[in-house]
Design an enzyme around this catalytic site. Structure first.
Site, PDB file in Angstrom:
ATOM      1  N   HIS A   1      -5.811   0.815 -16.579  1.00  0.00           N
ATOM      2  CA  HIS A   1      -7.309   1.265 -15.945  1.00  0.00           C
ATOM      3  C   HIS A   1      -8.173   1.275 -17.244  1.00  0.00           C
ATOM      4  O   HIS A   1      -7.623   1.567 -18.123  1.00  0.00           O
ATOM      5  CB  HIS A   1      -7.261   2.432 -15.315  1.00  0.00           C
TER       6      HIS A   1
ATOM      7  N   HIS B   1     -11.350   3.339 -18.800  1.00  0.00           N
ATOM      8  CA  HIS B   1     -12.377   4.315 -18.768  1.00  0.00           C
ATOM      9  C   HIS B   1     -13.565   3.875 -19.422  1.00  0.00           C
ATOM     10  O   HIS B   1     -13.685   2.987 -20.214  1.00  0.00           O
ATOM     11  CB  HIS B   1     -11.768   5.455 -19.678  1.00  0.00           C
TER      12      HIS B   1
HETATM   13  P1  AMP Z   1      -5.221   7.820 -18.724  1.00  0.00           P
HETATM   14  O1  AMP Z   1      -4.708   9.150 -19.553  1.00  0.00           O
HETATM   15  O2  AMP Z   1      -5.564   6.816 -19.421  1.00  0.00           O
HETATM   16  O3  AMP Z   1      -3.634   7.289 -17.898  1.00  0.00           O
HETATM   17  O4  AMP Z   1      -5.987   8.307 -17.519  1.00  0.00           O
HETATM   18  C1  AMP Z   1      -5.826   8.617 -16.318  1.00  0.00           C
HETATM   19  C2  AMP Z   1      -7.008   9.281 -15.723  1.00  0.00           C
HETATM   20  O5  AMP Z   1      -6.972   9.257 -14.400  1.00  0.00           O
HETATM   21  C3  AMP Z   1      -7.278  10.698 -16.446  1.00  0.00           C
HETATM   22  O6  AMP Z   1      -8.562  10.931 -17.048  1.00  0.00           O
HETATM   23  C4  AMP Z   1      -7.268  11.619 -15.155  1.00  0.00           C
HETATM   24  O7  AMP Z   1      -8.315  12.422 -14.949  1.00  0.00           O
HETATM   25  C5  AMP Z   1      -7.470  10.310 -13.941  1.00  0.00           C
HETATM   26  N1  AMP Z   1      -7.020  10.856 -12.770  1.00  0.00           N
HETATM   27  C6  AMP Z   1      -6.056  11.092 -12.189  1.00  0.00           C
HETATM   28  N2  AMP Z   1      -5.752  11.152 -10.814  1.00  0.00           N
HETATM   29  C7  AMP Z   1      -7.032  10.923 -10.557  1.00  0.00           C
HETATM   30  C8  AMP Z   1      -7.564  10.902  -9.256  1.00  0.00           C
HETATM   31  N3  AMP Z   1      -6.835  11.232  -8.126  1.00  0.00           N
HETATM   32  N4  AMP Z   1      -8.968  10.621  -8.932  1.00  0.00           N
HETATM   33  C9  AMP Z   1      -9.649  10.350 -10.155  1.00  0.00           C
HETATM   34  N5  AMP Z   1      -9.227  10.263 -11.200  1.00  0.00           N
HETATM   35  C10 AMP Z   1      -7.826  10.716 -11.652  1.00  0.00           C
END
Ligand code: AMP
Length: 142
Positions: free
Chosen positions: A102, A104
């Site tokens: 993903h 950001h």
């Molecule tokens: P990463 O650390 O790059 O894997 O980022 C994962 C991101 O996903 C984090 O910023 C979380 O806050 C976000 N996240 C996890 N679960 C959800 C969800 N159900 N809806 C929206 N964001 C999420």
């Protein structure tokens, strides 16, 4: 690679977990991060489950990268943000928490907190720097 059942982002893509959608098409979905760095912080996910960007088919990658500045412009206009960060954490040691690739898109405001707090290293000399660049160059293929 199909979507997988125990992945939260696959569940969001399938509609089994709710999300605040910002954009969707045949290849990608974008929605708001549940724990944003700043309000409007969005995540772009491919509709194909890959843990790593390194195995993600190029069509997904291209769509994600085309979409990112469009979302950033929307954030800047709507939220009066002054800039943005594109961030992709790949691998646990890089801070990846959700094992579904993903991107950001983080709106940035004047004087908000630094995103990363890493001290810079220094090459011993230019020769060492060039030698490392040459080693990497041999391994990079498009
Ligand atoms: P990463 O650390 O790059 O894997 O980022 C994962 C991101 O996903 C984090 O910023 C979380 O806050 C976000 N996240 C996890 N679960 C959800 C969800 N159900 N809806 C929206 N964001 C999420």
């Amino acid at each position: 690679m199909p979507l997988v059942n125990d992945c939260v982002f696959c569940k969001i893509i399938q509609g089994a977990v709710p999300s605040s959608k910002v954009y969707e098409d045949d290849l990608v979905l974008a929605f708001l991060d549940i724990a944003p760095f700043n309000y409007g912080h969005a995540l772009i996910v491919p509709k194909d489950h890959h843990h790593s960007i390194t195995t993600l088919p190029q069509e997904y990658l291209a769509r994600m990268m085309c979409l990112a500045p469009k979302i950033a412009v929307a954030q800047m206009r709507e939220l009066k943000a002054e800039g943005f960060n594109l961030l992709l954490n790949n691998g646990r040691c890089a801070g990846q928490e959700v094992p579904h690739c993903h991107l950001h898109v983080i709106p940035r405001l004047v004087d908000d907190a630094p995103l990363l707090n890493i001290s810079h290293k220094k090459y011993s000399d230019t020769e060492a720097m060039n030698e490392l660049a040459a080693r990497l160059q041999k391994r990079v293929e498009l």
